[in-house]
Enzyme design. Structure first.
Site, short mmCIF file in Angstrom:
data_model
loop_
_atom_site.label_atom_id
_atom_site.label_comp_id
_atom_site.label_asym_id
_atom_site.label_seq_id
_atom_site.Cartn_x
_atom_site.Cartn_y
_atom_site.Cartn_z
N HIS A 73 109.48 60.40 169.08
CA HIS A 73 110.09 59.69 167.96
C HIS A 73 109.40 59.99 166.63
O HIS A 73 109.96 59.74 165.57
CB HIS A 73 110.12 58.17 168.23
CG HIS A 73 108.82 57.47 168.08
ND1 HIS A 73 108.06 57.04 169.15
CD2 HIS A 73 108.13 57.10 166.98
CE1 HIS A 73 106.98 56.44 168.69
NE2 HIS A 73 107.00 56.45 167.39
N ASP A 120 109.41 59.88 175.69
CA ASP A 120 108.97 59.92 174.29
C ASP A 120 107.70 60.76 174.15
O ASP A 120 106.59 60.25 174.04
CB ASP A 120 108.72 58.48 173.82
CG ASP A 120 108.46 58.38 172.33
OD1 ASP A 120 108.76 59.36 171.61
OD2 ASP A 120 107.97 57.32 171.89
N GLN A 211 102.10 49.75 163.98
CA GLN A 211 102.81 50.74 163.20
C GLN A 211 101.87 51.74 162.57
O GLN A 211 100.88 51.36 161.95
CB GLN A 211 103.63 50.06 162.10
CG GLN A 211 104.86 49.36 162.68
CD GLN A 211 104.92 47.91 162.33
OE1 GLN A 211 103.97 47.37 161.80
NE2 GLN A 211 106.03 47.28 162.63
N GLY A 212 102.20 53.01 162.71
CA GLY A 212 101.35 54.07 162.18
C GLY A 212 100.45 54.70 163.22
O GLY A 212 99.87 55.75 162.99
N ASP A 213 100.31 54.04 164.39
CA ASP A 213 99.53 54.60 165.49
C ASP A 213 100.40 55.38 166.47
O ASP A 213 99.88 56.02 167.39
CB ASP A 213 98.79 53.50 166.25
CG ASP A 213 97.68 52.88 165.42
OD1 ASP A 213 97.01 53.63 164.69
OD2 ASP A 213 97.49 51.66 165.49
N SER A 214 101.71 55.31 166.30
CA SER A 214 102.63 56.03 167.18
C SER A 214 102.18 57.47 167.37
O SER A 214 101.70 58.12 166.44
CB SER A 214 104.03 56.03 166.59
OG SER A 214 104.61 54.78 166.65
#
Length: 257
Positions: A73, A120, A211-214
């Site tokens: 993603h 993913d 959020q942002g660690d994906s």
């Protein structure tokens, strides 16, 4: 984590639901680190900041000098080309220092589903090789038979948000998380999404990705065992984060090394 597709951590899948729905169903969002502390890239030299249009968007793991492992993603954009992405390696700070390398190829798993975030995972190739050193190192892959027990402590580092819908940080953060077995994890998400064999769960109230660690690597004994994918909120009680289980995708990865 792709967090706003459901509101799980982007780690995520579905964008924020209406307030009336929030109480009924968890949301999948992208992830960032909650409950961590300042860390140095020397202790996580395999970690990169994946940048989209020159801004941090996700994490990633160095597999070799020109290969990065991240989440599907993180790079699934119909209007972007590989060169719209770059990685920053070898820096404790996401917006300065280290080495910058442009992405030349994007290989998203062919079964990736951008709605459910199943499968993913993606492999990126770099236009120029990274220069290895004390702050830039590749990380190992697990064996196909790799398993990890419920409650085992694993490591996560990244530049994501510090709490749900909160600010992110320029300084690298790191946290130790407990593994949550797929059985327990499945019960947590039973009304939301199935936890499948190619998933791996980790986290605890107050300790999590956000959020942002994906796309960042979940690490155990110098192996990347998971890729940050999705979760409900960040560090919410009884809702661990969901990771892509790397040992289930070794053929896909090795074919692209």
């Amino acid at each position: 984590m792709k967090r706003c597709k459901m509101t799980l951590r982007f780690v995520g899948v579905f964008c924020l639901l209406l307030a009336s729905c929030l109480a009924a169903l968890p949301k999948r969002n992208a992830a960032r680190i909650v409950g961590g502390s300042d860390a140095s890239i020397e202790n996580h030299p395999y970690l990169v900041s994946l940048r989209r249009l020159h801004k941090h968007s996700c994490g990633g793991a160095i597999l070799n000098t020109n290969t990065i492992l991240t989440a599907g993603h993180c790079v699934y954009y119909a209007d972007l080309v590989p060169s719209d992405f770059e990685v920053r390696a070898g820096s404790t700070f996401r917006n300065e220092g280290g080495q910058l390398a442009t992405v030349s190829e994007i290989h998203i798993h062919p079964n990736y589903n951008d709605w459910t975030l199943e499968w993913d995972i993606s492999v990126l190739k770099l236009a120029t090789p990274l220069q290895l050193g004390t702050t830039v190192q590749g990380i190992g892959l697990p064996q196909p038979t790799f398993t990890v027990a419920d409650g085992t402590g694993v490591s996560l580092a990244g530049w994501g948000a510090l709490y749900y819908q909160g600010p992110s940080t320029n300084h690298l953060q790191a946290v130790t998380l407990p593994i949550v077995g797929n059985g327990r994890c499945g019960l947590a998400y039973q009304n939301f999404a199935p936890i499948l064999p190619f998933h791996l769960c980790a986290g605890h109230k107050g300790l999590d990705a956000c959020q942002g660690d994906s796309g960042g690597p979940l690490v155990y004994q110098n192996q990347v065992i998971g890729v940050v994918s999705w979760g409900y909120g960040c560090a919410f009680e009884n809702y661990p984060s969901v990771y892509t289980r790397v040992s289930e995708f070794l053929d896909f990865i090795n074919q692209r090394l």
